[in-house]
Design an enzyme around this catalytic site. Structure first.
Site, mmCIF file in Angstrom:
data_model
loop_
_atom_site.group_PDB
_atom_site.id
_atom_site.type_symbol
_atom_site.label_atom_id
_atom_site.label_comp_id
_atom_site.label_asym_id
_atom_site.label_seq_id
_atom_site.Cartn_x
_atom_site.Cartn_y
_atom_site.Cartn_z
ATOM 1 N N ASN A 266 0.886 -1.447 0.051
ATOM 2 C CA ASN A 266 -0.002 -0.010 0.068
ATOM 3 C C ASN A 266 0.860 1.286 0.024
ATOM 4 O OD1 ASN A 266 0.711 -0.694 2.486
ATOM 5 N ND2 ASN A 266 -0.931 0.208 3.433
ATOM 6 N N PRO B 218 10.341 -5.885 -1.167
ATOM 7 C CA PRO B 218 9.316 -5.222 -1.293
ATOM 8 C C PRO B 218 8.043 -6.322 -1.800
ATOM 9 C CG PRO B 218 10.256 -4.851 -3.363
ATOM 10 C CD PRO B 218 11.368 -5.879 -2.448
ATOM 11 N N LEU C 102 15.883 -17.530 16.287
ATOM 12 C CA LEU C 102 15.529 -16.537 17.281
ATOM 13 C C LEU C 102 15.967 -15.322 16.854
ATOM 14 C CD1 LEU C 102 16.921 -18.264 20.632
ATOM 15 C CD2 LEU C 102 14.681 -17.686 19.992
ATOM 16 N N GLU D 52 4.312 -5.187 11.873
ATOM 17 C CA GLU D 52 3.241 -3.869 11.548
ATOM 18 C C GLU D 52 2.322 -4.602 10.743
ATOM 19 O OE1 GLU D 52 3.611 -0.983 12.672
ATOM 20 O OE2 GLU D 52 5.518 -0.875 13.619
ATOM 21 N N GLU E 109 -10.620 -7.242 8.697
ATOM 22 C CA GLU E 109 -10.033 -6.007 8.014
ATOM 23 C C GLU E 109 -10.705 -6.223 6.448
ATOM 24 O OE1 GLU E 109 -5.921 -6.301 7.348
ATOM 25 O OE2 GLU E 109 -5.584 -3.882 7.712
ATOM 26 N N LYS F 10 -2.208 -5.929 21.049
ATOM 27 C CA LYS F 10 -2.759 -7.163 20.657
ATOM 28 C C LYS F 10 -2.055 -7.948 19.359
ATOM 29 C CE LYS F 10 -7.302 -5.732 21.892
ATOM 30 N NZ LYS F 10 -8.444 -5.696 22.114
ATOM 31 N N GLY G 148 0.350 -5.971 16.139
ATOM 32 C CA GLY G 148 2.062 -5.878 16.133
ATOM 33 C C GLY G 148 2.743 -6.227 17.277
HETATM 34 P P1 NAD Z 1 0.797 -9.581 2.958
HETATM 35 O O1 NAD Z 1 0.991 -10.387 4.307
HETATM 36 O O2 NAD Z 1 -0.055 -10.369 2.103
HETATM 37 O O3 NAD Z 1 2.318 -9.501 2.469
HETATM 38 C C1 NAD Z 1 3.259 -8.715 3.062
HETATM 39 C C2 NAD Z 1 4.464 -9.107 2.630
HETATM 40 O O4 NAD Z 1 4.702 -10.356 2.989
HETATM 41 C C3 NAD Z 1 4.886 -9.313 1.194
HETATM 42 O O5 NAD Z 1 6.196 -8.688 0.991
HETATM 43 C C4 NAD Z 1 4.750 -10.945 0.634
HETATM 44 O O6 NAD Z 1 5.329 -11.266 -0.255
HETATM 45 C C5 NAD Z 1 5.287 -11.375 1.995
HETATM 46 N N1 NAD Z 1 4.971 -12.760 2.189
HETATM 47 C C6 NAD Z 1 3.902 -13.372 2.164
HETATM 48 N N2 NAD Z 1 3.939 -14.594 2.763
HETATM 49 C C7 NAD Z 1 5.137 -14.619 3.458
HETATM 50 C C8 NAD Z 1 5.926 -15.579 4.240
HETATM 51 N N3 NAD Z 1 5.170 -16.705 4.342
HETATM 52 N N4 NAD Z 1 6.967 -15.247 4.730
HETATM 53 C C9 NAD Z 1 7.548 -13.934 4.750
HETATM 54 N N5 NAD Z 1 6.918 -13.087 3.746
HETATM 55 C C10 NAD Z 1 5.945 -13.699 3.405
HETATM 56 O O7 NAD Z 1 0.230 -8.328 3.175
HETATM 57 P P2 NAD Z 1 -0.333 -7.043 2.076
HETATM 58 O O8 NAD Z 1 -1.500 -7.824 1.424
HETATM 59 O O9 NAD Z 1 0.868 -7.211 1.118
HETATM 60 O O10 NAD Z 1 -0.615 -6.055 2.765
HETATM 61 C C11 NAD Z 1 -1.676 -5.627 3.307
HETATM 62 C C12 NAD Z 1 -1.722 -5.889 4.680
HETATM 63 O O11 NAD Z 1 -0.783 -5.042 5.460
HETATM 64 C C13 NAD Z 1 -2.807 -5.388 5.647
HETATM 65 O O12 NAD Z 1 -3.318 -6.341 6.558
HETATM 66 C C14 NAD Z 1 -2.551 -4.139 6.344
HETATM 67 O O13 NAD Z 1 -3.216 -3.789 7.342
HETATM 68 C C15 NAD Z 1 -0.999 -4.534 6.657
HETATM 69 N N6 NAD Z 1 -0.166 -3.202 6.766
HETATM 70 C C16 NAD Z 1 0.093 -2.996 8.050
HETATM 71 C C17 NAD Z 1 0.915 -1.806 8.303
HETATM 72 C C18 NAD Z 1 1.306 -1.277 9.799
HETATM 73 O O14 NAD Z 1 2.175 -0.594 9.872
HETATM 74 N N7 NAD Z 1 0.837 -1.694 10.634
HETATM 75 C C19 NAD Z 1 1.210 -0.763 7.163
HETATM 76 C C20 NAD Z 1 0.779 -1.249 5.960
HETATM 77 C C21 NAD Z 1 0.004 -2.531 5.628
#
Ligand code: NAD
Length: 487
Positions: free
Chosen positions: A151, A175, A242, A248, A384, A454, A457
């Site tokens: 995003n 990314p 570890l 996040e 969500e 919770k 994060g």
């Molecule tokens: P996602 O969990 O599908 O993917 C995030 C990243 O993880 C991607 O780079 C993906 O390739 C990687 N990934 C996927 N499976 C993995 C695994 N098994 N091991 C390691 N890496 C893996 O999330 P998304 O759809 O890209 O993003 C949307 C989500 O991100 C929403 O839930 C949103 O709330 C959250 N988000 C949180 C914050 C924050 O700061 N709290 C900020 C932005 C987005």
């Protein structure tokens, strides 16, 4: 027409993979493939580790003020290339130019600037213990990994690299496979600014490449931004070696609007916190609890402004303020939630349909959608959605509203609108969320720590405390007296 193919960025330059495997990246506003990217295969992964080892040796040996000067140069380059970088973000994410032009690059640059400034100010402690004494040093962790969501691709890369590099670590950043280009541009900027080769490496791919990062014994920490369920997998996998983790994750955040609030301001916050970046923001206030005395006024103004003020279309048009969702899959997921909202009995106040704007007929657009008469047990209120879908609920008792707001396993953000200063603080202190706003919503300056309670994060990004998450404390005891030994 052939599209460009981007390689992984390792040790200061592009590195061709050996498998030949690539993936395609689409512009969400047009459904067209805009470029391809090579997947980080085993050859690239090994090279990334070797590169980061060398980068870490050079970078960690520099003084914090030297690192700071170089990072500030990168900040200058980021700001100078704002428009070029913002355009990449628009094409990769589908978000409106009017947002990317003033938010994405700038909030990324701000965070690198903030940590560049803090780096030389990090100090250890010293304390006398009798005639002996000890002192502590804040040392970098080594090689860290960053895994990003789609995003805010460039901003996330900056928010992870800023503190990691300022503290003297090397970073391997992956990314999201939906939005891979911004991180490559950041890598080029770091090199141009004078960051030594190997300090910031970009590996490309989906879950498998992410899994490799979480498993590698050579990596000391993983900072992850993404979904809660993926975060759980990352933590479980990182436990094998570890690793330190920062998580996040997602949210389902409440906004409480009391009957003394400035209702127009509260509507502005609700719209920003549900429709900005077409709803794809983790901290969004997707559960709006409105006091029964102002409920009708609130939803009347919300409906009027949502129907009159939103312009969907080609995101590069500066007039457009609602872009396309990231992918067809995500679009269909969001539409599925809208169907559930209707079938579970919520009232559709406005929206509720896919859009086909004339200027972007093939894009993945969803109309800004507001459900009223929602109840706490509805799927749209509990899960969500990560799209432009708002649920409005009614309350008439403060304690009950707090209890309902907290009745979730998530705890990323929360907000309160009221003119009663005591109530504002009393309520916000009881809300179980890491990022809170009073009479405001969504701002996240570099100085302010952000992260979830919770299941939203672990750890924090931004703010002074984040440097502690990228350093470890070494204690050094200094003997000034003879050792007494029974041997
Ligand atoms: P996602 O969990 O599908 O993917 C995030 C990243 O993880 C991607 O780079 C993906 O390739 C990687 N990934 C996927 N499976 C993995 C695994 N098994 N091991 C390691 N890496 C893996 O999330 P998304 O759809 O890209 O993003 C949307 C989500 O991100 C929403 O839930 C949103 O709330 C959250 N988000 C949180 C914050 C924050 O700061 N709290 C900020 C932005 C987005």
């Amino acid at each position: 027409m052939t599209t460009p193919v981007y390689q992984n960025f390792i040790n200061g330059h592009f590195l061709k993979n050996q498998s030949g495997e690539t993936f395609a990246v689409k512009n969400p506003a047009t459904d067209e493939v805009i470029y391809h990217v090579e997947v980080a295969d085993a050859f690239v992964q090994n090279a990334a580790i070797e590169s980061a080892k060398q980068g870490f040796a050079t970078w960690s040996a520099m003084t914090p003020i030297e690192r700071s000067r170089i990072l500030l140069k990168a900040v200058e380059l980021l700001r100078a290339r704002n428009d070029e970088l913002a355009k990449i973000e628009v094409l990769d994410t589908g978000k409106p130019w009017q947002e990317a032009e003033c938010v994405d690059v700038q909030t990324g640059a701000d965070v690198i600037e903030y940590f560049a400034g803090l780096a030389p100010a990090q100090v250890g402690q010293q304390q006398m213990v009798g005639e002996d004494f000890y002192y502590t040093r804040k040392e970098p962790l080594g090689i860290c990994a960053g895994i990003g969501a789609w995003n805010y691709p460039l901003q996330i890369a900056c928010w992870k690299s800023g503190p990691a590099l300022a503290a003297g670590n090397a970073l391997i950043f992956k990314p999201s496979e939906e939005t891979p280009l911004g991180a490559i541009k950041l890598a080029e900027i770091f090199i141009e600014a004078g960051v030594p080769a190997g300090v910031f490496n970009v590996v490309q791919g989906a879950a498998e490449v992410g899994q490799w990062l979480t498993q590698s014994d050579d990596i000391e920490k993983v900072s992850f931004t993404g979904e809660v369920d993926t975060g759980k997998k990352v933590v479980a996998s990182a436990a094998g070696s570890l690793k330190d983790v920062t998580m996040e994750l997602g949210g389902k955040s409440p906004l409480l609007v009391f009957d003394d609030a400035d209702i127009s301001q509260a509507v502005s916050a609700a719209m920003l916190g549900n429709f900005y970046t077409q709803g794809e923001i983790c901290t969004n206030c997707t559960r709006i609890y409105v006091h029964k005395n102002v409920y009708q006024q609130f939803i009347d103004e919300l409906k009027t402004r949502t129907e009159q003020n939103i312009i969907a279309g080609d995101p590069m048009n500066p007039e457009v303020n609602l872009g396309a969702l990231i992918s067809k899959n995500h679009h269909d997921l969001v539409m599925g939630y809208i169907d559930k909202g209707i079938s579970e009995g919520a009232t559709l106040l406005t929206g509720g349909k896919a859009l086909k704007p004339d200027s972007a007929p093939n894009g993945y657009f969803v109309a800004p959608t507001v459900f009223t008469d929602c109840t706490d047990d509805m799927t749209i209120v509990k899960e969500e959605i990560f799209g432009p879908v708002m649920s409005v609920l009614v309350f008439d008792d403060e304690d009950d509203a707090i209890r309902r707001a907290n009745d979730t396993h998530l705890g990323l953000a929360a907000g309160v609108f009221t003119k009663d200063i005591k109530r504002a603080h009393r309520v916000i202190h009881q809300l179980q969320a890491g990022i809170c706003w009073i009479n405001s919503y969504g701002n996240s300056p570099a100085e302010m720590p952000v992260g979830g309670y919770k299941q939203s994060g672990i750890g924090r990004e931004n703010g002074i405390e984040t440097l502690d998450h990228y350093t470890q404390t070494k204690s050094i005891y200094v003997g000034m007296t003879d050792i007494e030994s029974p041997f």
